[in-house]
Motif scaffolding. Structure first.
Motif, short mmCIF file in Angstrom:
data_model
loop_
_atom_site.label_atom_id
_atom_site.label_comp_id
_atom_site.label_asym_id
_atom_site.label_seq_id
_atom_site.Cartn_x
_atom_site.Cartn_y
_atom_site.Cartn_z
N MET A 79 39.12 33.85 37.19
CA MET A 79 38.00 34.00 38.12
C MET A 79 37.29 32.67 38.35
O MET A 79 36.76 32.41 39.44
CB MET A 79 37.02 35.05 37.60
CG MET A 79 37.57 36.47 37.62
SD MET A 79 36.56 37.66 36.69
CE MET A 79 35.09 37.72 37.75
N THR A 86 36.14 32.97 42.33
CA THR A 86 35.49 34.28 42.41
C THR A 86 34.16 34.30 41.67
O THR A 86 33.17 34.87 42.16
CB THR A 86 36.42 35.36 41.81
OG1 THR A 86 37.64 35.39 42.56
CG2 THR A 86 35.76 36.72 41.87
N ASP A 112 33.70 44.61 36.37
CA ASP A 112 34.73 45.38 37.07
C ASP A 112 35.91 44.50 37.48
O ASP A 112 37.08 44.90 37.37
CB ASP A 112 34.14 46.06 38.30
CG ASP A 112 33.31 47.29 37.95
OD1 ASP A 112 33.38 47.76 36.80
OD2 ASP A 112 32.56 47.78 38.84
N GLU A 113 35.60 43.28 37.95
CA GLU A 113 36.67 42.37 38.37
C GLU A 113 37.48 41.90 37.16
O GLU A 113 38.73 41.83 37.23
CB GLU A 113 36.07 41.17 39.09
CG GLU A 113 37.09 40.13 39.56
CD GLU A 113 38.05 40.64 40.63
OE1 GLU A 113 39.12 40.03 40.82
OE2 GLU A 113 37.72 41.65 41.30
N GLU A 149 29.64 43.63 38.78
CA GLU A 149 30.74 43.11 39.59
C GLU A 149 31.66 42.21 38.78
O GLU A 149 32.89 42.26 38.93
CB GLU A 149 30.19 42.38 40.82
CG GLU A 149 29.45 43.31 41.78
CD GLU A 149 29.27 42.70 43.16
OE1 GLU A 149 30.10 41.86 43.55
OE2 GLU A 149 28.31 43.08 43.84
N ALA A 170 39.75 44.70 36.09
CA ALA A 170 40.86 44.87 37.03
C ALA A 170 41.94 43.83 36.78
O ALA A 170 43.14 44.15 36.77
CB ALA A 170 40.36 44.78 38.46
N ARG A 171 41.53 42.59 36.54
CA ARG A 171 42.51 41.53 36.31
C ARG A 171 43.22 41.69 34.97
O ARG A 171 44.35 41.22 34.81
CB ARG A 171 41.83 40.16 36.40
CG ARG A 171 41.30 39.85 37.78
CD ARG A 171 40.78 38.42 37.90
NE ARG A 171 40.18 38.21 39.21
CZ ARG A 171 40.19 37.05 39.86
NH1 ARG A 171 40.76 35.99 39.31
NH2 ARG A 171 39.62 36.94 41.04
#
Length: 243
Positions: free
Chosen positions: A221, A226, A54-55, A51, A58-59
């Motif tokens: 993050m 996050t 992937d985050e 997780e 994406a950012r």
């Protein structure tokens, strides 16, 4: 700790050309160290680091492609180009930074711990199992105990259960689910031991721009909470988080 975002300017200076040439980033992990990383029932990489990775991708405007590898060859496979990053519960240490680079940490410095089958287990002079090429194995080797190394975390626990080892020494967050699931067969013994500077994404020393991409993502993050949410999700309310 207080977050001071020093990477905001880097987000603007990291070029689109780099993002295009590195649109797919191969994320190397072990897939055998829950809850950090493991393979789910369909054989896909899952866990906290799936997780986080992937985050972060994406950012950064990147696409993650997940690759699994044995822990004992995880750094050589990075440096030889079999994948682009290591995201596998790897603590940031001076020794490793002689070979590869790291992003800022995405998991704060955490405790390592001993688990045994008896409260009076000899963790000072007995036989202690640890996964090879980890900071925990290095710590045991420098103590008075006899180090018994294995390629995987599961093998260290099996050695304890079989009586081959008096105790296991590992990251406490990895040990906790094992101890809890044992129904009292296993228990924590001795004091927790703080090791390392937290866990970061490992990269080849030549991939400075990719490291900057991930540093910007990880910093954001941390800033918006996050990372703390993911830490609590996978490690519980009592886990160490970023302040």
């Amino acid at each position: 700790m207080k977050l001071i975002l020093t990477f905001a300017a880097l987000a603007a200076t990291t070029t689109m050309a780099f993002a295009e040439t590195h649109s797919v980033v191969r994320m190397g992990t072990e897939g055998a160290y829950p809850p950090y990383n493991f393979l789910d029932d369909s054989g896909e990489v899952a866990g906290f680091e799936r997780e986080v990775g992937d985050e972060a991708c994406a950012r950064a405007g990147l696409t993650c492609e997940w690759v699994t590898t044995d822990w004992d060859s995880i750094i050589p496979n990075l440096t030889s180009g079999n994948y682009d990053t290591i995201i596998a519960g790897m603590s940031i240490t001076d020794e490793r930074e002689e070979v590869i680079d790291f992003t800022q940490n995405y998991f704060p410095p955490a405790a390592s711990a001993y688990a045994a089958m008896a409260e009076d287990a000899d963790i000072e002079n007995g036989v202690v199992a640890a996964q090879a090429n980890t900071i925990q194995a290095g710590h045991v080797a420098e103590s008075g105990a006899a180090l018994l190394e294995f390629a995987t975390y599961d093998e260290t626990v099996a050695a304890l259960r079989s009586g081959e080892a008096d105790a296991v020494f590992a990251d406490k967050d990895a040990l906790a689910p094992t101890v809890e699931a044992s129904g009292g067969e296993l228990m924590f013994v001795g004091d927790d031991v703080p090791l390392g500077d937290g866990i970061g994404i490992g990269l080849r020393e030549s991939d400075t721009e990719l490291r900057e991409q991930f540093d910007v993502a990880i910093a954001s993050m941390k800033e918006d909470g996050t990372l703390n949410e993911l830490i609590v999700k996978w490690f519980g309310e009592d886990a160490d988080t970023f302040e």
